[in-house]
Design an enzyme around this catalytic site. Structure first.
Site, PDB file in Angstrom:
ATOM      1  N   GLU A 142     -10.282   4.559  19.259  1.00 55.70           N
ATOM      2  CA  GLU A 142     -10.969   3.252  19.173  1.00 55.70           C
ATOM      3  C   GLU A 142     -10.440   2.518  17.938  1.00 55.70           C
ATOM      4  O   GLU A 142     -10.425   3.062  16.838  1.00 55.70           O
ATOM      5  CB  GLU A 142     -12.479   3.515  19.040  1.00 55.70           C
TER       6      GLU A 142
ATOM      7  N   HIS B 263      -7.972  -0.598   6.262  1.00 53.75           N
ATOM      8  CA  HIS B 263      -8.313  -1.828   6.969  1.00 53.75           C
ATOM      9  C   HIS B 263      -9.000  -2.765   5.974  1.00 53.75           C
ATOM     10  O   HIS B 263      -9.895  -2.333   5.230  1.00 53.75           O
ATOM     11  CB  HIS B 263      -9.256  -1.507   8.139  1.00 53.75           C
TER      12      HIS B 263
ATOM     13  N   ASN C  69      -5.869   5.285   7.985  1.00 51.14           N
ATOM     14  CA  ASN C  69      -5.509   3.871   8.013  1.00 51.14           C
ATOM     15  C   ASN C  69      -6.332   3.135   6.975  1.00 51.14           C
ATOM     16  O   ASN C  69      -7.459   3.543   6.662  1.00 51.14           O
ATOM     17  CB  ASN C  69      -5.792   3.257   9.397  1.00 51.14           C
TER      18      ASN C  69
ATOM     19  N   ASN D 135       0.844  -1.214   0.000  1.00 52.85           N
ATOM     20  CA  ASN D 135       0.000   0.000   0.000  1.00 52.85           C
ATOM     21  C   ASN D 135       0.869   1.251   0.000  1.00 52.85           C
ATOM     22  O   ASN D 135       0.546   2.244  -0.653  1.00 52.85           O
ATOM     23  CB  ASN D 135      -0.919   0.006   1.226  1.00 52.85           C
TER      24      ASN D 135
HETATM   25  C1  GRF Z   1      -3.136  -5.442   3.944  1.00 51.88           C
HETATM   26  O1  GRF Z   1      -4.113  -6.452   4.114  1.00 51.88           O
HETATM   27  C2  GRF Z   1      -3.696  -4.160   4.474  1.00 51.88           C
HETATM   28  O2  GRF Z   1      -5.109  -4.094   4.369  1.00 51.88           O
HETATM   29  C3  GRF Z   1      -3.338  -4.202   5.918  1.00 51.88           C
HETATM   30  O3  GRF Z   1      -2.037  -4.784   5.945  1.00 51.88           O
HETATM   31  C4  GRF Z   1      -1.959  -5.744   4.871  1.00 51.88           C
HETATM   32  C5  GRF Z   1      -0.613  -5.650   4.183  1.00 51.88           C
HETATM   33  O4  GRF Z   1      -0.522  -4.401   3.609  1.00 51.88           O
HETATM   34  N1  GRF Z   1      -3.358  -2.858   6.446  1.00 51.88           N
HETATM   35  P1  GRF Z   1       0.850  -3.941   2.837  1.00 51.88           P
HETATM   36  O5  GRF Z   1       1.051  -4.884   1.667  1.00 51.88           O
HETATM   37  O6  GRF Z   1       2.007  -4.087   3.830  1.00 51.88           O
HETATM   38  O7  GRF Z   1       0.584  -2.552   2.410  1.00 51.88           O
END
Ligand code: GRF
Length: 197
Positions: free
Chosen positions: A144, A110, A108, A14
């Site tokens: 939260e 999720h 974030n 990401n």
């Molecule tokens: C992904 O499932 C993301 O939704 C969660 O962490 C996992 C790995 O993300 N936040 P990345 O490849 O390290 O960005």
């Protein structure tokens, strides 16, 4: 131009999608730091290879003293002049103290259609529930866990024979579209949510 610090714990797919999108001309944000709680996180080398400043701050020497770890992390982020934070595969729960210091300035992603499936193992839980669709959510971070104002969601169908891994891969593809789209709007001060497809 908003300066963005991206926090990761692993591969950072990401994070890479966010870096790629911020290279677009006219983008209202630029990356100022990629940091990880794991100094060995593969994503750090990928960010460095793109010329983005990086920092690895191992959380383990801090033991149970979350506040001490977060005080150090905050100093590193501030020292890079960040205006906002994007958590991207960051696997440490942040205390209310840290979160409140970045209120309204921390996002974030999720891997579920919040408010369904806060926490871990979201893909397996969606399959166990027999959901016809699943997806991911970008939200503002509040004290939260996985609960702040939703800034965008992307939906994917659950296919027959899906396993948590095949479903996770389908969701991840959409994460890489959703997070950049939300960051672009958020950095421009536009709070309209992004719905994909
Ligand atoms: C992904 O499932 C993301 O939704 C969660 O962490 C996992 C790995 O993300 N936040 P990345 O490849 O390290 O960005």
């Amino acid at each position: 131009m908003k300066r963005v610090a991206i926090l990761i714990s692993g591969g950072g797919s990401n994070m890479l999608a966010l870096l790629d999108s911020m290279e677009d001309a006219g983008h209202p944000a630029e990356p100022c730091l990629v940091a990880s709680n794991d100094p060995e996180a593969p994503g750090l080398a990928k960010a460095a290879a793109r010329g983005v400043p990086t920092a690895g701050l191992d959380h383990r020497p801090f033991g149970k003293d979350r506040a001490a770890f977060e005080a150090e992390l905050h100093k590193i982020i501030e020292s890079h002049g960040a205006d906002m934070i994007c958590l991207a595969g960051f696997m440490r729960v942040l205390t209310a103290g840290f979160v409140s210091g970045w209120s309204g300035r921390m996002l974030n992603i999720h891997p579920s259609l919040l408010p369904k499936y806060r926490g871990l193992h979201t893909h397996a839980r969606a399959l166990e529930a027999g959901d016809a669709e699943h997806g991911c959510t970008v939200h503002e971070v509040t004290p939260e866990l996985d609960d702040g104002p939703i800034l965008g969601q992307a939906r994917v169908p659950v296919e027959p024979g899906d396993t948590p891994d095949t479903l996770a891969a389908r969701v991840l593809t959409m994460e890489h579209k959703l997070y950049p789209a939300v960051l672009r709007r958020f950095a421009a001060g536009d709070r309209r949510p992004v719905w994909l497809p």
